[in-house]
Design an enzyme around this catalytic site. Structure first.
Site, short mmCIF file in Angstrom:
data_model
loop_
_atom_site.label_atom_id
_atom_site.label_comp_id
_atom_site.label_asym_id
_atom_site.label_seq_id
_atom_site.Cartn_x
_atom_site.Cartn_y
_atom_site.Cartn_z
N GLY A 125 -2.52 -6.24 -0.26
CA GLY A 125 -3.04 -7.60 -0.12
C GLY A 125 -3.12 -8.12 1.30
N HIS A 126 -2.13 -7.74 2.14
CA HIS A 126 -2.07 -8.37 3.48
C HIS A 126 -3.18 -7.90 4.42
CE1 HIS A 126 0.05 -5.28 6.11
NE2 HIS A 126 0.29 -4.76 4.93
N ASN A 145 -7.48 3.67 9.37
CA ASN A 145 -6.88 2.46 9.93
C ASN A 145 -6.95 2.40 11.45
OD1 ASN A 145 -4.97 4.62 9.09
ND2 ASN A 145 -3.57 3.51 10.41
N GLN A 191 -7.50 0.05 3.94
CA GLN A 191 -8.36 -0.58 4.96
C GLN A 191 -9.76 -0.88 4.44
OE1 GLN A 191 -7.51 -1.61 7.99
NE2 GLN A 191 -5.42 -0.81 7.98
N CYS A 218 2.34 0.68 12.71
CA CYS A 218 3.54 1.32 12.19
C CYS A 218 4.10 2.33 13.17
CB CYS A 218 3.23 2.02 10.86
SG CYS A 218 2.18 1.06 9.82
N GLY A 271 0.82 -1.21 0.00
CA GLY A 271 0.00 0.00 0.00
C GLY A 271 0.85 1.26 0.00
N SER A 272 1.96 1.22 0.72
CA SER A 272 2.82 2.40 0.78
C SER A 272 3.36 2.74 -0.61
CB SER A 272 4.00 2.16 1.73
OG SER A 272 3.55 1.82 3.00
N THR A 276 10.47 -7.87 -11.94
CA THR A 276 9.85 -9.14 -12.34
C THR A 276 8.57 -9.37 -11.54
OG1 THR A 276 12.00 -10.02 -12.89
CG2 THR A 276 10.25 -11.64 -12.51
N1 PLP Z 1 -2.60 3.00 4.27
C1 PLP Z 1 -3.33 2.57 5.30
C2 PLP Z 1 -4.65 3.19 5.58
C3 PLP Z 1 -2.86 1.52 6.09
O1 PLP Z 1 -3.59 1.08 7.11
C4 PLP Z 1 -1.59 0.96 5.79
C5 PLP Z 1 -1.03 -0.11 6.64
O2 PLP Z 1 -1.39 -0.26 7.79
C6 PLP Z 1 -0.89 1.44 4.68
C7 PLP Z 1 -1.42 2.47 3.94
C8 PLP Z 1 0.43 0.86 4.29
O3 PLP Z 1 0.23 -0.37 3.70
P1 PLP Z 1 1.47 -1.39 3.51
O4 PLP Z 1 1.76 -1.92 4.86
O5 PLP Z 1 0.95 -2.43 2.58
O6 PLP Z 1 2.56 -0.60 2.93
#
Ligand code: PLP
Length: 395
Positions: free
Chosen positions: A199-200, A150, A178, A324, A72-73, A236
């Protein structure tokens, strides 16, 4: 029941067995590079194509509008940095409750010469279309507002906000990390130009995500190299994880109504139970406009970190804010943004329910949490002072 209760699904989720099963052939038998010429690569190429189509269908997009990323980041970075690079700078509008993947990216862009407005949320964590409208300037190039928070689970009125962006011809991005797999999403109906997912958060492994980019929007590649993802993201293809993410999303979407109804019942019992049994406690976020599995409460006169340790000792895995930021002693920026004081924000607890949780887990949490809180308060000089000052009453 396993020997611990996992209620931190907003941090990450377990890989579902069906997902692992779908992935295995691409880790063992069909490991060919998607770009290679031999026939096992035809199979992997087709698997990636099918996964892309399936993910696109799950959010109402077209196949060629999905770019696979690592998380996501990365998706958030790609959208924000891509648009600002293309525009050669300008103004960004976001909110003060975004994940750090957005906030720190915007901060970095500001250091590089862009400007930014952080819309303040109300006490429920919501942004209004009027607020957004008022913040737009002739320099605004992108609006980025998360779909679901989140920490407090608040769901933003994305369709209405995207309509404001569209009326001004400004790109609208949403961090839906989320929300994907948890809320119904149709990017076309909702007017979304770009959407980030990971995905996670919905039963796929960590290390795979995607960015939806509406056809017609050109984004310069952040990661340059080979011509993968039609030149938009080199590297890849991670076939097995891509296949796993598609399978996880397919399952999440097909089971969404049933899962959410179940989570909602558990959530409501938890909220009522916690508020009834723990004095000096409040629910954070909007009670209705929130993702089904999210409970976020502030428990006054205790430290969130101590509470998490005690819960852990009792076999409960929860969170005090976003995973985080664990390790930092700063109170959550989201809780401060909805108007909590530093002291109250410090005593926050996030319980995020998922797939495997049961009413027996809720029973256990409701039995375990109140005595832990009482024990922590009994050890706390802050609690003692509050009683002496008549601010709190012992129980
Ligand atoms: N954006 C939101 C709202 C999230 O909750 C998170 C992870 O907790 C992220 C972005 C970052 O996702 P990733 O851990 O896949 O980089």
């Amino acid at each position: 029941m396993s020997d611990f209760i996992y209620v931190d699904h907003a941090a990450t989720t377990k890989v579902r067995p069906e997902v692992l099963e779908a992935m295995m052939p691409y880790l063992t038998e069909y490991y060919g590079n998607v770009s290679s010429m031999y026939s096992i690569s035809d199979i992997t190429e087709q698997a990636v194509k099918d996964a892309r189509a399936s993910i696109a269908a799950a959010i109402g997009a077209k196949e060629q509008e999905i770019i696979f990323t690592s998380c996501g980041s990365e998706s958030n970075n790609m959208a924000l940095r891509g648009i600002m690079k293309k525009a050669g700078g300008g103004h960004i509008i976001t909110t003060n409750v975004e994940h750090h993947a957005i906030l720190h990216t915007v901060e970095a862009l500001v250091k590089e010469g862009c400007t930014a407005t952080y819309l303040p949320v109300d006490e429920r964590g919501l942004i209004t279309p009027d607020q957004l409208e008022a913040a737009i300037t002739p320099e605004t190039k992108i609006i980025s507002i998360m779909m679901a928070n989140n920490e407090i689970g608040t769901i933003e009125p994305i369709q209405e906000l995207a309509a404001v962006a569209k009326a001004h011809g400004i790109y609208f991005h949403t961090d839906a990390v989320q929300a994907v797999g948890h809320l119904p999403i149709n990017v076309k109906e909702m007017g979304i130009d770009m959407l980030s997912a990971s995905g996670h958060k919905f039963g796929a492994p960590k290390g795979i995500g995607f960015l939806y980019v509406r056809n017609g929007i050109y984004l310069p590649a952040l990661i340059t190299g080979g011509g993968q993802e039609r030149g938009k993201r080199a590297g890849t293809e991670n076939t097995a994880f891509i296949v796993g993410m598609a399978k996880a999303l397919e399952l999440a979407v097909s089971e969404m109504d049933k899962t959410n109804a179940r989570l909602l019942k558990m959530r409501e019992r938890l909220i009522d139970g916690i508020l009834e049994s723990i004095p000096y406690c409040r629910l954070n976020g909007d009670r209705e406009r929130r993702v089904a599995g999210n409970v976020n409460v502030s428990i006054e006169f205790i430290e969130g970190e101590a509470l998490l340790l005690m819960l852990d000792m009792n076999g409960i895995c929860a969170s005090s804010g976003s995973a985080c930021t664990t390790g930092s002693l700063d109170p959550s920026h989201v809780l401060l943004a909805i108007g909590l004081t530093h002291e109250v924000a410090h005593g926050s607890l996030r319980i995020s329910l998922g797939e495997d949780n049961t009413q027996a887990d809720v029973d256990y949490i409701l039995k375990t949490l109140p005595p832990i809180v009482k024990r922590l308060r009994d050890m706390s000089p802050v609690w003692e002072d509050a009683i002496k000052a008549g601010i709190a009453e012992d129980y």
